[in-house]
Design an enzyme around this catalytic site. Structure first.
Site, mmCIF file in Angstrom:
data_model
loop_
_atom_site.group_PDB
_atom_site.id
_atom_site.type_symbol
_atom_site.label_atom_id
_atom_site.label_comp_id
_atom_site.label_asym_id
_atom_site.label_seq_id
_atom_site.Cartn_x
_atom_site.Cartn_y
_atom_site.Cartn_z
ATOM 1 C CB SER A 251 -0.942 -0.069 1.194
ATOM 2 O OG SER A 251 -1.892 0.948 1.120
ATOM 3 C CG ASP A 311 -6.612 -1.489 -5.863
ATOM 4 O OD1 ASP A 311 -7.222 -1.138 -4.830
ATOM 5 O OD2 ASP A 311 -5.406 -1.384 -6.004
ATOM 6 C CG HIS A 346 -5.472 -1.827 -1.625
ATOM 7 N ND1 HIS A 346 -4.655 -1.383 -2.611
ATOM 8 C CD2 HIS A 346 -4.910 -1.432 -0.473
ATOM 9 C CE1 HIS A 346 -3.634 -0.716 -2.066
ATOM 10 N NE2 HIS A 346 -3.768 -0.730 -0.777
#
Lengths: 399, 437
Positions: A251, A311, A346
């Site tokens: 991330s 995502d 994600h």
């Protein structure tokens, strides 16, 4: 000739079915086999898993099965006809866990103390049950331990001025030296140790880096120097091979690691793994990203990028295309390995942990929001399992 | 620093296992044909260090798989997946005549497995290994509950499997060394049997009063199992080793209280004064003390004390009256008890009485007296404190390392099959023959 008395005495003579989980103690990324024996043949049963996390919330998963002619159910070999997962799913009882009905919204399962295992209760119930598991008695149950740390892994913390605290995992009985890893997490902030512990269990000296406490994103002073110091701490450690240090980013951490690999003169990783979020981020500290121009052509080491469609957190797929373009232009495309997982969402983390479509997230304004991470449970879990194996292989090859 | 050497990969799967589970040790990333030594180091709860080692040569693809490749020498040879555990022996310089027994079952046995270059035989601890892994071996599976029992004047520990039950029950007796030995019961509970480990030679009541327990002590222990809400009173069995078999035979045939579903007798005998208490049985043995022999190393051989097997019916339990299945396990090199001779007599008595279909006999050549759960160090002789004389001696148990260890593995597996078939199977088990075992 003695008549056999059947009835009450036989009923009270009924011994419980045998439920076994093998191995009963395993690492978080290892498979297990769940088998129930001694059931009546052809009987519908429900296999159920239950876990109480450190925040005291309950998580559960279940699958509906029918025992075979020998009175056996094997989760590895048999099909689940319904529940939180369907089909032949050996690890479904783990990755399809979700908060029990009535729980708060937006929960996320993250273990903070990696020196103790995740305890999961596996039970078998009569019939195809969909709710109220805690109110009935199961036919049998068993407890299994899921560990982030292999045996012998000591935990110790080093306080270093500049860095708030960090956690270095390696195994002191081993002679070393080890390849090293800088493990950089995402926008949630705070110290997250469990992936490092698991990587440590696979033979890497892995440092999990905290760079801001939850919610402090905007106010903290992120500078290259901070990360360079951390990288050097790993590289210079007597039990780490200085020419074999990689970076692992998820991330927000992935964006940072990409930038470091491309721009820093000090940080020269042997390889990098990014679990995508290579994108235009709007929640990130401006001073750091004012110079975002992905001069990714400068990356000189093998890079693995893991991203997916669906995502909803970031426009990752588009940006990874940009990245490929830039690397092609710089003649570095051979260094890039990309993994694509449609419908995966994600958050790609080590396998067999529950999937989250949406969780609580503390923004920099201390405001609590629900962030939609995206993805469908089954494809996401498959992606976790497949990507983890490939990531470990990639790290082994390059470190 | 040799780069290649740094990359030697050693894995042991599972890294956390039960004491009776097998593991797979794999060495990878060495040069083909590379000679290496696998080494195990264990520091027991008493602080003694134990080690084992074996010599291997890497395959053409640079690997060693302990489950498939032969050891060329060391503390074991040949293809032995678990050799690094059962061939453990005290490191040079240790106190003599040690026997490994884990008394604390709530912590694991922690073993460090390492790879060293070349075929070495000593000085392991003074070198740096090429790779190492720590392995945990547990007597208790997760969720097994350990419950000390002190009611009814008993000194015992009950181990319950996880889950609601109900479970079959087991009464677990060890031998003449006394003490409360829990590890077999812990392991049995990990396999689904509620098991009560009972101290009957050195319980609190004997320590305090100096008096040995009477026969009601065992019936009270049986009742603890019978009355437990999570234990099925109709499925209670008994397992005894050495002196424990005396009690097991007696309870199975003569007790009005105990209704045993099946019994397991290991390394013991049916020879005893049939009306005798524990104390009387001990005196009976001591009467023949002059039959004690010593070998060249001054180790005690008590094998002859009960020989010859008497013909007087008051001196042996009438196994012809046994009504439940019996699993009889004996080591043919037992130097401590005449287990083999007793087994022959038991077989003959049961054939004459017509109940030999209840008997399953497992007889192991070159196995000694201490037939215990597998994968722990073998001891041919060890220090033993005689309960009556209070003297510390070295008792010869007999057996040869590899044969005895294989016998333990085979006997344990068959014991679990026997118990499962008799205690877990469906409603119609009368006597089941296990000739196919």
């Amino acid at each position: 000739m003695m008549a056999k008395v059947i009835g009450l005495s036989t009923m009270s003579d009924t011994v419980a079915p045998m439920l076994s989980v093998f191995p009963s103690r395993a690492l978080v990324d290892e498979n297990f086999k769940v088998v129930v024996e001694n059931l009546p043949p052809g009987s519908p049963v429900t296999l159920h898993s239950l876990h109480q996390c450190e925040d005291k919330h309950y998580w559960e998963a279940y699958g509906h099965y029918i025992s075979n002619h020998r009175g056996t159910v094997s989760v590895t070999d048999d099909l689940s006809f319904g529940g939180t997962y369907t089909g032949k799913e050996a690890m479904g009882l783990l990755w399809s866990m979700r908060p029990v009905p009535g729980s708060r919204e937006g929960l996320r399962l993250r273990k903070r103390n990696v020196c103790s295992p995740l305890l999961v209760n596996i039970s078998v119930y009569r019939g195809h049950v969909v709710e109220g598991f805690r109110e009935q008695a199961p036919l049998a149950s068993s407890l299994t331990e899921r560990w982030y740390m292999a045996p012998g892994g000591p935990c110790f913390y080093l306080q270093v001025h500049y860095l708030k605290n960090y956690f270095l995992v390696f195994f002191s009985f081993c002679p070393g030296p080890f390849p090293g890893l800088l493990d950089v997490w995402g926008g949630g902030g705070g110290l997250v140790e469990y992936r490092s512990a698991l990587l440590g269990s696979h033979g890497y000296a892995s440092l999990a880096l905290e760079y801001f406490a939850p919610g402090e994103l905007k106010s903290s002073d992120l500078e290259f120097n901070y990360f360079e110091t951390a990288f050097n701490i790993v590289k210079d450690h007597p039990q780490v091979m200085p020419d074999k240090v990689g970076i692992f980013g998820l991330s927000l951490g992935a964006s940072l690691t990409l930038l470091l690999a491309a721009e820093s003169s000090i940080i020269k990783p042997s390889c990098c793994v990014f679990c995508y979020s290579v994108s235009n981020m709007n929640t990130v500290h401006k001073s750091f990203f004012l110079v975002i121009s992905f001069k990714v052509g400068r990356i000189n080491c093998p890079v693995m990028v893991v991203n997916s469609h669906d995502d909803q957190n970031m426009a990752t797929v588009e940006s990874s295309e940009d990245m490929a373009q830039m690397m092609r232009a710089a003649g570095n495309l051979h260094l890039l390995t990309r993994l694509y997982y449609p419908d995966a969402g994600h958050l790609i983390e080590p396998p067999y942990t529950p999937h989250f479509r949406a969780t609580k997230f503390v923004k920099d304004t201390k405001e609590k929001v629900i962030l939609l991470w995206g993805g469908q449970t089954k494809p996401h879990s498959d992606a976790q399992e497949d990507s983890w194996k490939k990531i470990l292989a990639f790290l082994e090859q390059n470190l | 620093m040799d780069r290649k050497q740094c990359c030697v990969k050693l894995s042991v799967q599972p890294s956390r296992g039960l004491m009776d589970e097998k593991f797979i040790i794999l060495v990878q990333n060495v040069f083909p044909g590379f000679q290496l030594t696998l080494h195990a180091l264990y520091k027991c709860d008493d602080g003694h260090s134990w080690e084992a080692f074996a010599h291997y040569t890497a395959s053409a693809i640079g690997t060693v798989n302990v489950s498939e490749d032969p050891s060329l020498g060391g503390t074991y040879s040949g293809v032995e997946p678990m050799g690094l555990l059962w061939s453990l022996r005290p490191v040079p310089g240790s106190k003599p005549w040690l026997r490994m027994r884990k008394m604390n079952v709530q912590t694991p046995m922690v073993v460090t497995i390492s790879v060293y270059p070349g075929h070495q035989t000593e000085g392991f601890l003074d070198q740096v290994s090429l790779a190492g892994v720590v392995v945990e071996r547990w007597y208790m599976a997760p969720g097994v509950r350990r419950i000390p029992i002190t009611e009814a004047g008993l000194t015992a520990t009950l181990f319950l499997p996880p889950g609601p039950g109900p479970f079959p029950g087991l009464l677990d007796l060890w031998g003449g060394g006394g003490k409360l030995v829990e590890y077999r019961s812990a392991l049995l509970a990990s396999h689904g049997f509620a098991s009560l480990a009972l101290d009957y030679l050195t319980p609190k009541v004997t320590i305090e009063t100096g008096k040995m327990v009477d026969n009601q002590y065992f019936e009270r222990a049986y009742k603890v199992l019978e009355q437990h809400p999570q234990i099925l009173s109709s499925r209670i069995a008994m397992i005894g080793l050495s002196f424990g078999t005396c009690i097991t035979f007696k309870m199975a045939v003569y007790s009005q209280v105990a209704k045993l579903r099946c019994i397991v007798c290991i390394s013991g005998s049916h020879v005893q004064p049939i009306d005798g208490s524990v104390e009387q049985i001990m005196s009976f043995f001591n009467k023949n003390a002059e039959k004690t022999r010593f070998n060249n190393e001054n180790q005690v051989i008590w094998h002859d004390l009960l020989l010859p097997i008497p013909t007087d019916p008051s001196l042996k339990v009438d196994v012809g009256q046994l009504q439940c299945p019996l699993l009889l396990v004996v080591g043919e090199d037992d130097q401590n008890w005449p287990a083999h001779e007793s087994a022959m007599d038991i077989k003959e008595m049961m054939e004459r009485a017509g109940n030999s279909h209840l008997l399953t006999l497992l007889s192991y050549p070159n196995a000694g007296h201490l037939i215990e759960p597998p994968f722990t160090p073998f001891a041919k002789a060890s220090a033993f404190r005689d309960i009556s004389s209070r003297q510390m001696l070295v008792a010869l148990w007999g057996g040869e390392t590899a044969a005895h260890s294989r016998a333990q593995e085979d006997a344990w597996r068959k014991t679990l099959v026997f118990l499962r078939a008799n205690l877990y199977a469906g409603a119609n088990t009368d006597a089941t023959s296990f000739s196919n075992l």
